[in-house]
Motif scaffolding. Structure first.
Motif, mmCIF file in Angstrom:
data_model
loop_
_atom_site.group_PDB
_atom_site.id
_atom_site.type_symbol
_atom_site.label_atom_id
_atom_site.label_comp_id
_atom_site.label_asym_id
_atom_site.label_seq_id
_atom_site.Cartn_x
_atom_site.Cartn_y
_atom_site.Cartn_z
ATOM 1 N N GLU A 135 41.825 32.270 50.745
ATOM 2 C CA GLU A 135 42.100 33.188 52.090
ATOM 3 C C GLU A 135 41.733 34.625 51.503
ATOM 4 O OE1 GLU A 135 43.562 34.953 55.707
ATOM 5 O OE2 GLU A 135 43.273 32.789 55.043
ATOM 6 N N ALA A 136 41.953 34.657 50.280
ATOM 7 C CA ALA A 136 41.628 36.167 49.678
ATOM 8 C C ALA A 136 40.326 36.322 49.487
ATOM 9 C CB ALA A 136 42.412 36.305 48.375
ATOM 10 N N SER A 137 39.610 35.318 49.022
ATOM 11 C CA SER A 137 37.951 35.410 48.779
ATOM 12 C C SER A 137 37.215 35.562 50.367
ATOM 13 C CB SER A 137 37.601 34.149 48.524
ATOM 14 O OG SER A 137 36.130 33.599 48.305
ATOM 15 N N GLY A 138 37.812 35.110 51.196
ATOM 16 C CA GLY A 138 37.353 35.380 52.677
ATOM 17 C C GLY A 138 37.388 36.942 52.909
ATOM 18 N N LYS A 139 38.531 37.353 52.388
ATOM 19 C CA LYS A 139 38.581 39.097 52.898
ATOM 20 C C LYS A 139 38.036 39.620 51.675
ATOM 21 C CE LYS A 139 42.836 38.013 55.285
ATOM 22 N NZ LYS A 139 44.525 38.184 55.698
ATOM 23 N N GLY A 140 37.190 38.955 50.983
ATOM 24 C CA GLY A 140 36.468 40.118 49.959
ATOM 25 C C GLY A 140 37.322 40.334 48.606
#
Length: 191
Positions: free
Chosen positions: A75-80
């Motif tokens: 999830e964090a990865s998807g938000k950069g």
């Protein structure tokens, strides 16, 4: 009170009302004060986690703690947000398999027959996301600290999940002291 605070990592002492105002200002400008897990039920209950916080997830063995941590990192990865998984229990290949299950709609038992599509789904997902670094079998809290420092310095990591903190060896004469050493040093690493 402020004169008696130790030097070094002590932060400015401010009234709670100033912190509430800062929170509201952040909400007004669209700067989220917390990072979310990507699990709606948890997000609704916790309102996410702020930078510098240490969260400990407890559950019986094989009840999804690793999967929850991995989902949070995805999830964090998807938000950069670049992240790091310290994996003391699961091998990186097992984490990769779980991650792949999250990024493709093809069931794992059909991956071989649909390898081109699975590879495409994987590339499509990971090329547009922040990196998730994996550090396996650090063993000691000192090695974990070094892995975190390296990941922050080289990849700008802002979120770390530790899979199975009880397997990390800390200093102390008994189990309570060793666990205390690990948790204190993990909290300090989060700051």
């Amino acid at each position: 009170l402020s004169e008696s605070l130790p030097r070094g990592k002590a932060r400015k002492v401010r009234p709670l009302s100033e912190h509430v105002t800062a929170l509201l200002d952040g909400l007004e400008t669209g700067v989220a004060p917390s990072k979310y897990w990507g699990v709606p039920q948890i997000d609704a209950q916790t309102q996410g986690i702020a930078l510098g916080e240490l969260v400990i997830i407890g559950a019986r063995p094989s009840h999804g703690k690793s999967l929850l941590g991995l989902q949070w990192l995805l999830e964090a990865s998807g938000k950069g947000i670049p992240s790091l998984m310290i994996s003391e229990e699961m091998a990186a290949i097992s984490l990769a398999s779980r991650a792949l299950s999250a990024v493709t709609c093809i069931p794992s038992e059909q991956w071989m027959a649909n390898l081109c599509q699975v590879r495409f789904d994987s590339n499509e997902h990971f090329t547009s996301k922040a990196p998730i670094m994996i550090a396996e079998k650090c063993g000691t809290v000192s090695a974990v600290e070094r892995a975190i420092e390296w990941a922050v310095r080289t990849h700008g990591v802002k979120l770390v999940a530790v899979d199975y903190a009880q397997l990390i060896r800390g200093s102390g004469e008994n189990k309570e002291q060793r666990v205390g050493d690990v948790s204190t040093r993990m909290k300090n690493a989060a700051i």
